[in-house]
Design an enzyme around this catalytic site. Structure first.
Site, PDB file in Angstrom:
ATOM      1  N   SER A 135       0.913  -1.234   0.031  1.00 25.74           N
ATOM      2  CA  SER A 135       0.019  -0.006   0.105  1.00 25.74           C
ATOM      3  C   SER A 135       0.866   1.578  -0.024  1.00 25.74           C
ATOM      4  O   SER A 135       1.546   1.371   0.950  1.00 25.74           O
ATOM      5  CB  SER A 135      -0.961  -0.142   1.407  1.00 25.74           C
ATOM      6  OG  SER A 135      -1.428   1.345   1.483  1.00 25.74           O
ATOM      7  N   LYS A 163      -2.884   5.198  -2.578  1.00 25.32           N
ATOM      8  CA  LYS A 163      -3.770   6.104  -2.094  1.00 25.32           C
ATOM      9  C   LYS A 163      -4.013   7.466  -2.985  1.00 25.32           C
ATOM     10  O   LYS A 163      -3.423   7.796  -3.564  1.00 25.32           O
ATOM     11  CB  LYS A 163      -3.292   6.594  -0.653  1.00 25.32           C
ATOM     12  CG  LYS A 163      -3.029   5.529   0.553  1.00 25.32           C
ATOM     13  CD  LYS A 163      -4.132   5.014   0.980  1.00 25.32           C
ATOM     14  CE  LYS A 163      -3.879   4.166   2.302  1.00 25.32           C
ATOM     15  NZ  LYS A 163      -5.147   3.584   2.725  1.00 25.32           N
ATOM     16  N   GLU A 218     -11.327   1.237  -3.481  1.00 26.09           N
ATOM     17  CA  GLU A 218     -11.658   1.127  -1.974  1.00 26.09           C
ATOM     18  C   GLU A 218     -12.079   2.418  -1.439  1.00 26.09           C
ATOM     19  O   GLU A 218     -11.501   3.268  -1.420  1.00 26.09           O
ATOM     20  CB  GLU A 218     -10.166   0.612  -1.275  1.00 26.09           C
ATOM     21  CG  GLU A 218     -10.420   0.250  -0.013  1.00 26.09           C
ATOM     22  CD  GLU A 218      -9.201  -0.382   0.772  1.00 26.09           C
ATOM     23  OE1 GLU A 218      -8.260  -0.719  -0.082  1.00 26.09           O
ATOM     24  OE2 GLU A 218      -9.127  -0.484   1.885  1.00 26.09           O
ATOM     25  N   ASP A 243     -13.745  -0.931   3.119  1.00 27.72           N
ATOM     26  CA  ASP A 243     -12.998  -1.019   4.309  1.00 27.72           C
ATOM     27  C   ASP A 243     -13.664  -0.602   5.452  1.00 27.72           C
ATOM     28  O   ASP A 243     -14.391  -1.187   6.283  1.00 27.72           O
ATOM     29  CB  ASP A 243     -11.704  -0.410   3.850  1.00 27.72           C
ATOM     30  CG  ASP A 243     -10.796  -0.346   5.193  1.00 27.72           C
ATOM     31  OD1 ASP A 243     -10.936  -0.778   6.335  1.00 27.72           O
ATOM     32  OD2 ASP A 243      -9.620   0.051   4.987  1.00 27.72           O
ATOM     33  N   LYS A 267     -10.432  -6.607   8.087  1.00 26.44           N
ATOM     34  CA  LYS A 267      -9.426  -5.959   9.074  1.00 26.44           C
ATOM     35  C   LYS A 267      -9.824  -6.836  10.638  1.00 26.44           C
ATOM     36  O   LYS A 267     -11.017  -6.269  10.591  1.00 26.44           O
ATOM     37  CB  LYS A 267      -9.209  -4.711   9.254  1.00 26.44           C
ATOM     38  CG  LYS A 267      -8.264  -3.966   8.137  1.00 26.44           C
ATOM     39  CD  LYS A 267      -8.086  -2.712   8.138  1.00 26.44           C
ATOM     40  CE  LYS A 267      -7.542  -2.130   6.913  1.00 26.44           C
ATOM     41  NZ  LYS A 267      -7.660  -0.293   6.798  1.00 26.44           N
ATOM     42  N   GLY A 295      -4.499  -4.033   5.939  1.00 22.33           N
ATOM     43  CA  GLY A 295      -3.391  -3.819   7.055  1.00 22.33           C
ATOM     44  C   GLY A 295      -3.745  -2.571   7.711  1.00 22.33           C
ATOM     45  O   GLY A 295      -4.280  -1.609   6.936  1.00 22.33           O
TER      46      GLY A 295
END
Ligand code: OSB
Ligand code: MG
Length: 373
Positions: A135, A163, A218, A243, A267, A295
């Protein structure tokens, strides 16, 4: 096993490189480590909440407060033969999933050590190595991002997540796609957009991402906005992945019923523990919905847990579980996880989490401790 005492450690660990998301930039990462003691054994768990409430409302401070004031008094002196039983014990606490998850992980580790079983065995994992990706945080420019991604690709990561945030989205993704036409690529907005928002925040700006062959997009919208995710998903061919929005198995079921996503990032911390992660995995597997392990820049403790979880059969997409040296020069576990040539990491097979705490290293990064008997 009767829980005799529980210790908390507030940790701050310097990252190898600063990590920037749509909600902020950090140079070091904080978390709360939980140690549960019984019969001469210690089990460890990690609460992945950071210092600031940017990713979720939970922080190191709320984790500390909820565990020390409310949960630890209910757990100390109590017998646990299954880690899942903690859910019932803590059901009087609304939310605070990461606080519960850290303690639950410590119970899994403790029970695994006592029963001589690995976490992977206890969870029902089936793979000895799991596919992983990296990531990549926001960089100074699209060119800097491409350079950073190149470095990770050279190291052997076959899946990259970048990101994004308003103003740094389509062009960044296009630049990476152009430089790496065959790369398994995905983006993560961490809730930075709104549907029919104004200007740069309007999620319809993300529609051109549909042309880039991404694995998934995401969490573009707010965590409490399942409904607008379902409307946005109808306008995209690329799967949306949730997420932040998925904090319970019920939300996972409802998001899928609504068509708010086609993939779920699991997660254990965000959903209240490994037991809840298993439940979400089951819901998704029954419907053929792919899941992957997210993560939170974990230490070796949380990373060991993530690897065991990601070895379950429904985890068919690569996880955000990178090698230790992508995060920390020195970790609190003796084990350091390394990337295999096929973009996988081995799942630990020792008892419990399968990692040993390096007490000296732990001491160096500990800001505060608390113990209750
Ligand atoms: O949204 O997945 C996220 C890190 C902290 C908080 C939220 C997220 C992340 C990451 C890092 O993307 C994933 C990793 O641990 O490598
Ligand atoms: Mg995310």
């Amino acid at each position: 096993m009767r829980i005799e005492r529980v210790r908390l450690y507030h940790l701050r660990m310097k990252l190898q490189t600063p990590f920037e998301t749509s909600f902020g930039r950090i140079d070091s990462r904080e978390c709360v480590l939980v140690e549960a003691l019984s019969e001469g054994l210690s089990g460890y768990g990690e609460c992945p909440a950071d210092r600031d409430p940017g990713y979720s409302y939970e922080t190191c401070g709320t984790t500390w407060h909820i565990l020390s004031e409310f949960i630890m008094p209910q757990v100390i002196g109590r017998d646990f033969s299954k880690a899942e039983a903690l859910q019932q014990t803590t059901s009087f606490v609304r939310g605070h999933q990461m606080a519960k998850a850290g303690l639950e992980m410590a119970l899994w580790d403790l029970l695994g050590k006592a029963q001589r079983k690995s976490l992977q065995e206890m969870l029902g994992g089936v793979r000895s190595r799991v596919e992983v990706g990296v990531s990549v945080g926001l960089q100074e420019s699209a060119q800097a991002l491409v350079r950073r991604v190149s470095r990770y690709v050279e190291q052997g990561y076959a899946r990259v997540k970048i990101k994004i945030k308003p103003g740094r989205d389509v062009q960044d993704a296009q630049a990476v796609r152009q430089a790496f036409p065959g790369l398994r690529l995905q983006v993560d907005a961490n809730s930075a957009y709104t549907l029919n928002g104004s200007g740069a925040e309007d999620a319809s700006r993300l529609l051109p991402l549909d042309e880039l062959g991404l694995l998934l997009i995401e969490q573009p919208l707010d965590e409490d906005d399942l409904w607008d995710h379902s409307k946005l998903q109808k306008r995209l061919r690329t799967p949306l992945c949730l997420d932040e929005s998925i904090t319970t198995p019920r939300h996972a079921r409802q998001a899928l019923e609504m068509g708010a996503c086609r993939v779920i990032n699991i997660k254990a911390g965000r959903v209240g523990g490994l037991s809840q992660a298993l439940a979400i995995h089951e819901i998704c597997r029954a419907q053929g919905i792919p899941v992957w392990c997210g993560g939170m820049l974990e230490t070796g403790v949380g990373r060991a847990s993530n690897l065991a979880l990601a070895s379950l059969p429904g985890f068919t997409l690569p996880g955000d579980i990178s090698a230790t040296d992508r995060y920390y020069a020195e970790d609190i576990t003796r084990e350091r996880f390394t990337l295999n040539g096929d973009s996988t990491i081995d799942v630990p097979h020792g008892v419990g989490l399968g990692v040993e705490i390096n007490r000296e290293a732990l001491k160096k990064v500990t800001l505060a401790t608390y113990e209750a008997v």
